[in-house]
Design a protein around this motif. Structure first.
Motif, PDB file in Angstrom:
ATOM      1  N   MET A   1      10.216  -8.357   4.335  1.00  0.00           N
ATOM      2  CA  MET A   1       9.405  -7.472   3.521  1.00  0.00           C
ATOM      3  C   MET A   1       9.173  -8.117   2.164  1.00  0.00           C
ATOM      4  SD  MET A   1      10.054  -3.553   2.279  1.00  0.00           S
ATOM      5  CE  MET A   1      11.535  -3.889   1.375  1.00  0.00           C
ATOM      6  N   CYS A   2       7.960  -8.018   1.662  1.00  0.00           N
ATOM      7  CA  CYS A   2       7.619  -8.574   0.361  1.00  0.00           C
ATOM      8  C   CYS A   2       8.171  -7.681  -0.736  1.00  0.00           C
ATOM      9  CB  CYS A   2       6.104  -8.688   0.214  1.00  0.00           C
ATOM     10  SG  CYS A   2       5.344  -9.752   1.446  1.00  0.00           S
ATOM     11  N   ALA A   3       8.706  -8.297  -1.767  1.00  0.00           N
ATOM     12  CA  ALA A   3       9.300  -7.531  -2.855  1.00  0.00           C
ATOM     13  C   ALA A   3       8.236  -6.855  -3.723  1.00  0.00           C
ATOM     14  CB  ALA A   3      10.177  -8.427  -3.704  1.00  0.00           C
ATOM     15  N   ASP A   4       7.144  -7.566  -4.025  1.00  0.00           N
ATOM     16  CA  ASP A   4       6.139  -6.971  -4.903  1.00  0.00           C
ATOM     17  C   ASP A   4       4.976  -6.411  -4.083  1.00  0.00           C
ATOM     18  OD1 ASP A   4       3.600  -9.054  -5.472  1.00  0.00           O
ATOM     19  OD2 ASP A   4       5.419  -9.990  -4.690  1.00  0.00           O
ATOM     20  N   LEU A   5       4.325  -5.419  -4.654  1.00  0.00           N
ATOM     21  CA  LEU A   5       3.270  -4.704  -3.942  1.00  0.00           C
ATOM     22  C   LEU A   5       2.058  -5.581  -3.651  1.00  0.00           C
ATOM     23  CD1 LEU A   5       2.045  -2.188  -2.716  1.00  0.00           C
ATOM     24  CD2 LEU A   5       1.602  -1.336  -5.039  1.00  0.00           C
ATOM     25  N   TRP A   6       1.677  -6.449  -4.562  1.00  0.00           N
ATOM     26  CA  TRP A   6       0.510  -7.313  -4.344  1.00  0.00           C
ATOM     27  C   TRP A   6       0.733  -8.227  -3.130  1.00  0.00           C
ATOM     28  CZ3 TRP A   6      -4.412  -7.822  -4.817  1.00  0.00           C
ATOM     29  CH2 TRP A   6      -5.022  -9.062  -4.684  1.00  0.00           C
ATOM     30  N   SER A   7       1.876  -8.898  -3.085  1.00  0.00           N
ATOM     31  CA  SER A   7       2.169  -9.781  -1.945  1.00  0.00           C
ATOM     32  C   SER A   7       2.238  -8.985  -0.655  1.00  0.00           C
ATOM     33  CB  SER A   7       3.489 -10.522  -2.163  1.00  0.00           C
ATOM     34  OG  SER A   7       3.394 -11.368  -3.290  1.00  0.00           O
ATOM     35  N   PHE A   8       2.839  -7.807  -0.719  1.00  0.00           N
ATOM     36  CA  PHE A   8       2.905  -6.948   0.452  1.00  0.00           C
ATOM     37  C   PHE A   8       1.505  -6.560   0.916  1.00  0.00           C
ATOM     38  CE2 PHE A   8       2.790  -2.739   2.326  1.00  0.00           C
ATOM     39  CZ  PHE A   8       3.661  -2.894   3.387  1.00  0.00           C
ATOM     40  N   ALA A   9       0.639  -6.173  -0.028  1.00  0.00           N
ATOM     41  CA  ALA A   9      -0.728  -5.771   0.321  1.00  0.00           C
ATOM     42  C   ALA A   9      -1.474  -6.923   0.982  1.00  0.00           C
ATOM     43  CB  ALA A   9      -1.472  -5.279  -0.928  1.00  0.00           C
ATOM     44  N   LEU A  10      -1.351  -8.126   0.433  1.00  0.00           N
ATOM     45  CA  LEU A  10      -2.034  -9.285   1.018  1.00  0.00           C
ATOM     46  C   LEU A  10      -1.538  -9.578   2.431  1.00  0.00           C
ATOM     47  CD1 LEU A  10      -2.243 -11.783  -1.987  1.00  0.00           C
ATOM     48  CD2 LEU A  10      -4.088 -10.395  -1.006  1.00  0.00           C
ATOM     49  N   SER A  11      -0.221  -9.569   2.622  1.00  0.00           N
ATOM     50  CA  SER A  11       0.311  -9.882   3.948  1.00  0.00           C
ATOM     51  C   SER A  11      -0.009  -8.771   4.948  1.00  0.00           C
ATOM     52  CB  SER A  11       1.814 -10.150   3.888  1.00  0.00           C
ATOM     53  OG  SER A  11       2.518  -8.993   3.518  1.00  0.00           O
ATOM     54  N   TRP A  40       3.924   0.445   1.591  1.00  0.00           N
ATOM     55  CA  TRP A  40       4.981  -0.285   0.883  1.00  0.00           C
ATOM     56  C   TRP A  40       6.152   0.646   0.552  1.00  0.00           C
ATOM     57  CZ3 TRP A  40       6.079  -0.343  -4.661  1.00  0.00           C
ATOM     58  CH2 TRP A  40       6.871  -1.418  -5.079  1.00  0.00           C
ATOM     59  N   LEU A  41       5.840   1.851   0.072  1.00  0.00           N
ATOM     60  CA  LEU A  41       6.886   2.822  -0.259  1.00  0.00           C
ATOM     61  C   LEU A  41       7.648   3.262   0.989  1.00  0.00           C
ATOM     62  CD1 LEU A  41       4.928   4.878  -2.918  1.00  0.00           C
ATOM     63  CD2 LEU A  41       6.945   3.430  -3.330  1.00  0.00           C
ATOM     64  N   GLU A  42       6.929   3.429   2.091  1.00  0.00           N
ATOM     65  CA  GLU A  42       7.593   3.792   3.346  1.00  0.00           C
ATOM     66  C   GLU A  42       8.561   2.697   3.771  1.00  0.00           C
ATOM     67  OE1 GLU A  42       5.029   5.166   6.452  1.00  0.00           O
ATOM     68  OE2 GLU A  42       4.189   6.740   5.194  1.00  0.00           O
ATOM     69  N   GLN A  43       8.141   1.456   3.665  1.00  0.00           N
ATOM     70  CA  GLN A  43       9.024   0.356   4.066  1.00  0.00           C
ATOM     71  C   GLN A  43      10.242   0.258   3.158  1.00  0.00           C
ATOM     72  OE1 GLN A  43       7.336  -3.436   4.864  1.00  0.00           O
ATOM     73  NE2 GLN A  43       6.603  -2.727   6.831  1.00  0.00           N
ATOM     74  N   ARG A  44      10.079   0.668   1.921  1.00  0.00           N
ATOM     75  CA  ARG A  44      11.192   0.644   0.961  1.00  0.00           C
ATOM     76  C   ARG A  44      12.058   1.898   1.070  1.00  0.00           C
ATOM     77  NH1 ARG A  44      10.823  -2.558  -3.509  1.00  0.00           N
ATOM     78  NH2 ARG A  44      11.428  -0.836  -4.863  1.00  0.00           N
ATOM     79  N   ALA A  45      11.676   2.829   1.962  1.00  0.00           N
ATOM     80  CA  ALA A  45      12.395   4.092   2.190  1.00  0.00           C
ATOM     81  C   ALA A  45      12.491   4.927   0.918  1.00  0.00           C
ATOM     82  CB  ALA A  45      13.767   3.846   2.807  1.00  0.00           C
ATOM     83  N   VAL A  46      11.401   4.966   0.174  1.00  0.00           N
ATOM     84  CA  VAL A  46      11.312   5.834  -1.001  1.00  0.00           C
ATOM     85  C   VAL A  46      10.884   7.214  -0.520  1.00  0.00           C
ATOM     86  CG1 VAL A  46      10.082   6.256  -3.173  1.00  0.00           C
ATOM     87  CG2 VAL A  46      10.744   3.914  -2.544  1.00  0.00           C
TER      88      VAL A  46
END
Length: 155
Positions: A1-11, A40-46
């Protein structure tokens, strides 16, 4: 999982079927940046709350309306003419780059807010996507939304 939202969005966007789903949702007026943030928030379990959804929307809605969407409208209006005019095509590409940068800035703003929320506090199925797309639910392509849901569960 990407730590930052931008990298996560791109991948995430690069995964099979996600681009088509996102573009379809965008055409329906859905804020794809918000949805990618939701994934991203779901993957981080927020844990999802109405207050958190509202806080994200308070950041995203004005930025989309006053920054991203005007750039997108110009880019779309120039599409046909740019196919016949090389100079305009170059300008259109620069507008497209500005639009992408505006989306990157929006994701950074959303991430700044969301980083304050504890991770690993929610277990099981989250409702981030549904909550963030709730206002568009009547006209929403639920298959496209489900495509994003698959991304959450497959990583």
């Amino acid at each position: 999982m990407c730590a930052d939202l931008w990298s996560f969005a791109l991948s995430t966007y690069a995964r099979p079927g996600v681009e088509v789903a996102c573009l379809g949702l965008q055409e329906q007026g859905v804020d794809v940046c918000l949805l990618l943030c939701g994934v991203w928030l779901e993957q981080r379990a927020v844990a999802v709350t109405a207050e958190r959804i509202q806080a994200l929307k308070q950041i995203a809605e004005p930025w989309q309306a006053h920054v991203v969407e005007p750039l997108r409208r110009v880019r779309m209006q120039w599409r046909a003419m740019a196919q016949q005019d090389e100079d305009l095509a170059g300008l259109r590409e620069r507008v497209k780059a500005l639009e992408l940068e505006a989306e990157r800035q929006l994701l950074a703003r959303l991430e700044t807010l969301a980083r304050m929320w504890p991770t690993d506090e929610a277990k099981g199925h989250q409702q981030w996507l549904e909550g963030l797309a709730a206002e568009d639910a009547a006209n929403l392509d639920h298959d496209a939304l489900q495509q994003l849901r698959v991304v959450v569960t497959s990583t």
